[in-house]
Write a protein that holds these residues in place. Sequence first.
Motif, PDB file in Angstrom:
ATOM      1  N   PHE A 131      27.737 -33.926  27.380  1.00  0.00           N
ATOM      2  CA  PHE A 131      27.842 -33.352  26.040  1.00  0.00           C
ATOM      3  C   PHE A 131      26.920 -32.152  25.819  1.00  0.00           C
ATOM      4  CE2 PHE A 131      28.181 -33.569  21.348  1.00  0.00           C
ATOM      5  CZ  PHE A 131      29.564 -33.567  21.262  1.00  0.00           C
ATOM      6  N   PRO A 132      25.674 -32.132  26.379  1.00  0.00           N
ATOM      7  CA  PRO A 132      24.856 -30.922  26.226  1.00  0.00           C
ATOM      8  C   PRO A 132      25.519 -29.683  26.823  1.00  0.00           C
ATOM      9  CG  PRO A 132      23.536 -32.744  27.047  1.00  0.00           C
ATOM     10  CD  PRO A 132      24.952 -33.198  27.093  1.00  0.00           C
ATOM     11  N   LEU A 133      26.204 -29.860  27.955  1.00  0.00           N
ATOM     12  CA  LEU A 133      26.908 -28.723  28.568  1.00  0.00           C
ATOM     13  C   LEU A 133      28.041 -28.243  27.670  1.00  0.00           C
ATOM     14  CD1 LEU A 133      27.101 -30.096  32.222  1.00  0.00           C
ATOM     15  CD2 LEU A 133      25.638 -28.251  31.408  1.00  0.00           C
ATOM     16  N   TYR A 134      28.746 -29.178  27.052  1.00  0.00           N
ATOM     17  CA  TYR A 134      29.834 -28.835  26.128  1.00  0.00           C
ATOM     18  C   TYR A 134      29.291 -28.061  24.930  1.00  0.00           C
ATOM     19  CZ  TYR A 134      33.333 -29.652  22.462  1.00  0.00           C
ATOM     20  OH  TYR A 134      34.222 -29.503  21.428  1.00  0.00           O
ATOM     21  N   SER A 157      26.559 -26.379  24.761  1.00  0.00           N
ATOM     22  CA  SER A 157      26.025 -25.090  25.217  1.00  0.00           C
ATOM     23  C   SER A 157      27.133 -24.071  25.464  1.00  0.00           C
ATOM     24  CB  SER A 157      25.210 -25.293  26.493  1.00  0.00           C
ATOM     25  OG  SER A 157      24.770 -24.062  27.018  1.00  0.00           O
ATOM     26  N   SER A 158      28.170 -24.489  26.178  1.00  0.00           N
ATOM     27  CA  SER A 158      29.238 -23.545  26.534  1.00  0.00           C
ATOM     28  C   SER A 158      30.123 -23.181  25.348  1.00  0.00           C
ATOM     29  CB  SER A 158      30.103 -24.127  27.654  1.00  0.00           C
ATOM     30  OG  SER A 158      30.713 -25.335  27.229  1.00  0.00           O
ATOM     31  N   GLU A 159      30.366 -24.141  24.445  1.00  0.00           N
ATOM     32  CA  GLU A 159      31.286 -23.900  23.326  1.00  0.00           C
ATOM     33  C   GLU A 159      30.595 -23.385  22.067  1.00  0.00           C
ATOM     34  OE1 GLU A 159      34.602 -24.146  23.431  1.00  0.00           O
ATOM     35  OE2 GLU A 159      34.525 -24.700  25.560  1.00  0.00           O
ATOM     36  N   TYR A 160      29.333 -23.801  21.854  1.00  0.00           N
ATOM     37  CA  TYR A 160      28.692 -23.485  20.578  1.00  0.00           C
ATOM     38  C   TYR A 160      27.298 -22.886  20.724  1.00  0.00           C
ATOM     39  CZ  TYR A 160      32.503 -26.499  19.104  1.00  0.00           C
ATOM     40  OH  TYR A 160      33.748 -27.043  18.916  1.00  0.00           O
ATOM     41  N   GLY A 161      26.861 -22.631  21.957  1.00  0.00           N
ATOM     42  CA  GLY A 161      25.601 -21.938  22.179  1.00  0.00           C
ATOM     43  C   GLY A 161      24.340 -22.753  21.970  1.00  0.00           C
ATOM     44  N   PHE A 162      24.435 -24.078  22.001  1.00  0.00           N
ATOM     45  CA  PHE A 162      23.242 -24.916  21.850  1.00  0.00           C
ATOM     46  C   PHE A 162      22.332 -24.767  23.069  1.00  0.00           C
ATOM     47  CE2 PHE A 162      25.292 -26.572  18.290  1.00  0.00           C
ATOM     48  CZ  PHE A 162      24.569 -27.579  17.684  1.00  0.00           C
ATOM     49  N   MET A 219      30.927 -37.051  16.023  1.00  0.00           N
ATOM     50  CA  MET A 219      30.101 -36.169  16.847  1.00  0.00           C
ATOM     51  C   MET A 219      30.949 -35.154  17.606  1.00  0.00           C
ATOM     52  SD  MET A 219      27.159 -37.105  19.659  1.00  0.00           S
ATOM     53  CE  MET A 219      25.834 -37.100  18.449  1.00  0.00           C
ATOM     54  N   LEU A 220      32.157 -35.551  17.983  1.00  0.00           N
ATOM     55  CA  LEU A 220      33.047 -34.648  18.708  1.00  0.00           C
ATOM     56  C   LEU A 220      33.566 -33.529  17.812  1.00  0.00           C
ATOM     57  CD1 LEU A 220      34.824 -33.855  21.155  1.00  0.00           C
ATOM     58  CD2 LEU A 220      36.489 -35.555  20.349  1.00  0.00           C
ATOM     59  N   TYR A 221      33.955 -33.863  16.584  1.00  0.00           N
ATOM     60  CA  TYR A 221      34.669 -32.893  15.747  1.00  0.00           C
ATOM     61  C   TYR A 221      33.790 -32.132  14.753  1.00  0.00           C
ATOM     62  CZ  TYR A 221      38.948 -34.830  17.662  1.00  0.00           C
ATOM     63  OH  TYR A 221      39.955 -35.216  18.522  1.00  0.00           O
ATOM     64  N   ILE A 222      32.592 -32.614  14.474  1.00  0.00           N
ATOM     65  CA  ILE A 222      31.720 -31.910  13.528  1.00  0.00           C
ATOM     66  C   ILE A 222      31.362 -30.496  13.990  1.00  0.00           C
ATOM     67  CG2 ILE A 222      29.291 -31.876  12.767  1.00  0.00           C
ATOM     68  CD1 ILE A 222      31.103 -33.327  10.838  1.00  0.00           C
ATOM     69  N   PRO A 223      31.058 -30.265  15.286  1.00  0.00           N
ATOM     70  CA  PRO A 223      30.768 -28.880  15.697  1.00  0.00           C
ATOM     71  C   PRO A 223      31.931 -27.926  15.417  1.00  0.00           C
ATOM     72  CG  PRO A 223      30.073 -30.413  17.393  1.00  0.00           C
ATOM     73  CD  PRO A 223      30.855 -31.214  16.402  1.00  0.00           C
ATOM     74  N   GLN A 224      33.163 -28.416  15.525  1.00  0.00           N
ATOM     75  CA  GLN A 224      34.317 -27.570  15.221  1.00  0.00           C
ATOM     76  C   GLN A 224      34.416 -27.290  13.728  1.00  0.00           C
ATOM     77  OE1 GLN A 224      37.989 -29.004  17.001  1.00  0.00           O
ATOM     78  NE2 GLN A 224      36.865 -30.001  18.649  1.00  0.00           N
ATOM     79  N   LEU A 225      34.237 -28.334  12.928  1.00  0.00           N
ATOM     80  CA  LEU A 225      34.389 -28.197  11.477  1.00  0.00           C
ATOM     81  C   LEU A 225      33.295 -27.332  10.864  1.00  0.00           C
ATOM     82  CD1 LEU A 225      35.392 -31.873  10.545  1.00  0.00           C
ATOM     83  CD2 LEU A 225      36.885 -29.873  10.716  1.00  0.00           C
ATOM     84  N   PHE A 226      32.092 -27.386  11.423  1.00  0.00           N
ATOM     85  CA  PHE A 226      30.961 -26.653  10.856  1.00  0.00           C
ATOM     86  C   PHE A 226      30.477 -25.523  11.771  1.00  0.00           C
ATOM     87  CE2 PHE A 226      30.999 -30.601   8.535  1.00  0.00           C
ATOM     88  CZ  PHE A 226      30.655 -30.235   7.242  1.00  0.00           C
ATOM     89  N   GLU A 227      31.354 -25.100  12.683  1.00  0.00           N
ATOM     90  CA  GLU A 227      31.114 -23.919  13.532  1.00  0.00           C
ATOM     91  C   GLU A 227      29.772 -23.996  14.262  1.00  0.00           C
ATOM     92  OE1 GLU A 227      31.553 -20.614  10.904  1.00  0.00           O
ATOM     93  OE2 GLU A 227      33.742 -20.809  10.794  1.00  0.00           O
TER      94      GLU A 227
END
Length: 412
Positions: A248-251, A253-258, A310-318
Amino acid sequence: MNAVLGKERDDAGLPAAIIWGYVATLIFMVGDGLEHGWLSPYLIEQGLTIQQSATLFTAYGAVLAIASYFSGVLTEAFGPRRVMLAGLLLWLAGQILFIEFGLKDQNYAWMLPTYALRGFGYPLFCYSFLVWVTYRSPERIMATAVGLFWAAWSGGLYVVGSYFPAFMIPKIGYIGLMWSAIIWVVVGGIVGILVVKDEGIRSKGNSKEKLKSLLSGLTICVEKPKVAIGGIVRIINSTGIGALPIFFPLYLSSEYGFTTEQWLQVWGTMWVANIAFNLIIPYISDKWLGWRNTVMWIGSFGCGVMTLVMLYIPQLFEGSFLAMILVGIFFGIVLCGFVPLTALVTSMAPDQKGSAMAVVSFGAGMSYFIAPAIVGAFIGTIGVHGVMWIFAGLYFLGAVLMKFMKLPDEEK
């Protein structure tokens, strides 16, 4: 310390030695957990594939599962102090060899066996102490006593074990951090071995009787099927949450820049909330809700929902860092719903608590084998979304299984 240990305390009815044992557990698990939040992303950055990283954690989980099973029955056969000492020494051997011959040179052939050897450590040390807690704690506060153990366990493994690396990695680096883990484990190990006593637990039988005790963790699943169901639910308990640091950290990082530091803060905050409510949820369970309902609705169903959140919140809140922190808090809270499971399972076999604990501990260990195995098997075909749905489905399955975990009084 001897003066403190010489008298029983406190108002809750817990012996002073148990309180010191919680402290030892927390310190030991800090050392064990310093790499859990970042090791997989780090190894992949150094050239390993995500499948190789998953295989490394699968090997570690396999050994951890074996050690978790034997921790309960070995404690009854040989006493908690000897088993805890064995766990301490095996952890130290695995850690030193893993750093010196595996991590420094990025030698995967050395990483696999040495990291796996390290997997014997904390189950033998911590779960043996937990068996001792179940024998020494009054029945009326059993869930609370177990909750305090898991608060100490997760406080070391996930809270201090997340914030300390986030602070120290820029100062001493990844390898230096791994060496510092040895100090934490040695201190916690010495304190634990000094305070735990063998009286009232260690069996007096001959070798044949002790071998029978070792096998009792298997036979009890046939004799008391509800204990086996509890073991399955315990596997589910840690499977989803145990898999997250692998991919999940890789996801994020790659999708949302964490960054790694941001992920460690989310991870650590989750376990801060878990510790806070590890004292509240078991109390509610003991007093009002009941053990089975707590595990069914707050633990199993709640974790299934929060996995999807946890999966969908990053999408909903960019990719909002604050939103992920809030998700971590609520995930940590519902995870506390699994705490009464240990008290529930051991109550199914009051005369074989060590054997019942062997099943629960084996379930905890197996989750760290199954979780990376699922990631390695499915991440390449169904991606992050598919894997998260698998883990959510397992949690919902756990809620269904809990319907069969009625105590004798409930059945009447």
